[in-house]
Design a protein around this motif. Structure first.
Motif, PDB file in Angstrom:
ATOM      1  N   LYS A 128      71.102 -70.100   2.707  1.00 40.53           N
ATOM      2  CA  LYS A 128      72.135 -70.018   3.747  1.00 40.53           C
ATOM      3  C   LYS A 128      73.215 -68.969   3.442  1.00 40.53           C
ATOM      4  O   LYS A 128      73.580 -68.747   2.275  1.00 40.53           O
ATOM      5  N   ALA A 129      73.742 -68.366   4.492  1.00 39.33           N
ATOM      6  CA  ALA A 129      74.902 -67.480   4.373  1.00 39.33           C
ATOM      7  C   ALA A 129      76.010 -68.217   3.630  1.00 39.33           C
ATOM      8  O   ALA A 129      76.271 -69.388   3.908  1.00 39.33           O
ATOM      9  N   GLY A 130      76.626 -67.558   2.696  1.00 35.20           N
ATOM     10  CA  GLY A 130      77.725 -68.169   1.947  1.00 35.20           C
ATOM     11  C   GLY A 130      77.285 -68.664   0.577  1.00 35.20           C
ATOM     12  O   GLY A 130      78.121 -69.024  -0.249  1.00 35.20           O
ATOM     13  N   SER A 131      75.957 -68.681   0.333  1.00 32.77           N
ATOM     14  CA  SER A 131      75.486 -69.245  -0.938  1.00 32.77           C
ATOM     15  C   SER A 131      75.053 -68.159  -1.927  1.00 32.77           C
ATOM     16  O   SER A 131      74.527 -68.462  -2.987  1.00 32.77           O
ATOM     17  N   PHE A 132      75.273 -66.891  -1.592  1.00 28.46           N
ATOM     18  CA  PHE A 132      74.814 -65.799  -2.465  1.00 28.46           C
ATOM     19  C   PHE A 132      75.912 -65.324  -3.412  1.00 28.46           C
ATOM     20  O   PHE A 132      75.694 -65.183  -4.606  1.00 28.46           O
ATOM     21  N   GLY A 133      77.072 -65.067  -2.862  1.00 27.56           N
ATOM     22  CA  GLY A 133      78.153 -64.467  -3.645  1.00 27.56           C
ATOM     23  C   GLY A 133      78.952 -65.508  -4.410  1.00 27.56           C
ATOM     24  O   GLY A 133      78.600 -66.690  -4.446  1.00 27.56           O
ATOM     25  N   GLU A 134      80.059 -65.049  -5.010  1.00 29.45           N
ATOM     26  CA  GLU A 134      80.965 -66.002  -5.681  1.00 29.45           C
ATOM     27  C   GLU A 134      81.555 -66.968  -4.657  1.00 29.45           C
ATOM     28  O   GLU A 134      81.800 -68.128  -4.951  1.00 29.45           O
TER      29      GLU A 134
END
Ligand SMILES: Cc1ncc(COP(=O)(O)O)c(C=O)c1O
Length: 373
Positions: A177-183
């Motif tokens: 999901k979007a939001g789960s990749f970066g810090e």
């Protein structure tokens, strides 16, 4: 037939009973700020995004500001982002005294171009590179930027990644999901967003417990213990009424996103061979169609034509950020980012909200086709 760009009244009426009960419950509790409603929404949204923690804040803009600050971004730092987004993305950087460094977009998806991103970092003066602190990829119109490439670049150059997910709740890239990749992933609950409140609201999600703890401190005046202020913070809390409303809507989100995809696929079928650019879905992406954005040569005539047909359409965004008056001192000019500039002259978004009836969708399709005849 009159078709607005968005019909929030219809959305409200479709779940009126649930919303009214939730609002009444908060009013009866008289617990308005940072209540169990906010804590529950934080847990539910973290779970939805596949991360472990979340912090509710007052808006999507504040989500970006607090996330950057929690990651240590401040005066003199450089944060890399796209010039083709809503102003809040770069405003969050500038407000902290850091400098936005823009990188052009991909023509296909309108998201930041990973090749150009790497080139800009590589070409930079190594002695100045340690000011480069973070990248903000924006998942524009509801589809993720190329997160595989962006995360690789961030790792190679030791940059933090703050995802601007304001338009992309529920979007997926390679099954995540979007939001789960970066810090951090930063969300907006502004009323026009796919998951929205009855006013402003926002959320930061993260797997970093320390980042979320810092954001929770920053949002209440830099305080963890009442009347003891460890740092200068903000008043940026999500209020309980908004949290209760968003909690109700979160239960309906996946169904709404499915209907958006259904409408988009009708549009795709109808518009694929009539000489306009339809939205391209990047490899590994599951689009959420926050906007259904086409590119069309005679854009301004088209906007007027649709207004005559009483169909609301909107240009997101007519002026790229590097050409905004407030960024004159960054010394960009026309030609700095040709792909973003071209997009700003050609794109236009059609109504795509889940409450559109099939009859309305058919009327929009016929109108677009008529214009191109
Ligand atoms: C890409 C993007 N980033 C940030 C924001 C800011 O969100 P908010 O309006 O909740 O402050 C928005 C929406 O308005 C947005 O579209």
């Amino acid at each position: 037939m009159e078709i607005p760009l968005l019909d929030l009244k219809k959305q409200y009426l479709s779940i009126k009973n649930e919303l009214d009960v939730a609002v009444k419950k908060v009013i009866e509790s008289q617990y308005f700020i940072l209540s169990p409603e906010v804590e529950n929404l934080e847990k539910e949204l973290a779970l939805y995004c596949g991360v472990s923690h979340a912090a509710g804040v007052a808006s999507g803009t504040d989500a970006l500001i607090l996330a950057l600050r929690a990651l240590g971004v401040g005066k003199g730092d450089v944060v890399i982002t796209t010039p083709f987004t809503f102003f809040a993305t770069s405003e969050a950087i500038s407000i902290l005294g850091a400098k936005p460094l823009f990188v052009d977009i991909e023509q296909a998806t309108y998201n930041i171009d990973p090749d150009k991103l790497e080139e800009v970092i590589k070409r930079s003066d190594p002695s100045k590179r340690n000011a480069y602190k973070a990248i903000i990829p924006v998942h524009l119109y509801g589809q993720c930027a190329n997160m595989e490439r962006i995360m690789g670049i961030a790792k190679r150059y030791n940059l933090r990644v703050v995802e601007d997910c304001a338009q992309a709740i529920g979007a997926e890239y390679n099954g995540k999901k979007a939001g789960s990749f970066g810090e951090t992933g930063c969300f907006s609950f502004f009323p026009s967003k796919n998951l929205n409140a009855f006013g402003d609201g926002g959320m930061v999600v993260s797997n970093g417990i320390d980042i979320v703890k810092r954001i929770k401190k920053l949002r209440v005046h830099g305080s963890q213990e009442l009347y003891i202020h460890e740092e200068i913070g903000y008043n940026s809390r999500l209020d309980s009424l908004q949290a209760a409303i968003v909690r109700v809507k979160l239960k309906h989100l996946d169904g709404w996103l499915e209907r958006r995809r259904e409408i988009a696929s009708k549009y795709n079928k109808a518009f694929s061979k009539i000489g306009i650019k339809i939205p391209e879905v990047g490899k590994g992406n599951k689009h959420t169609y926050h906007q259904y954005t086409i590119a069309i040569d005679e854009r301004d005539e088209f906007v007027e034509y649709m207004a005559d047909k009483k169909i609301s359409v909107r240009v997101y965004y007519p002026v790229p950020l590097h050409l905004q008056p407030c960024y004159k001192d960054l010394n960009y000019s026309i030609g700095s980012f040709p792909v973003a500039e071209h997009a700003s002259e050609k794109v236009v978004s059609l109504p795509v909200y889940p409450e559109l009836t099939d009859e309305q969708v058919a009327y929009i399709i016929d109108s677009v086709k008529d214009f191109l005849k």
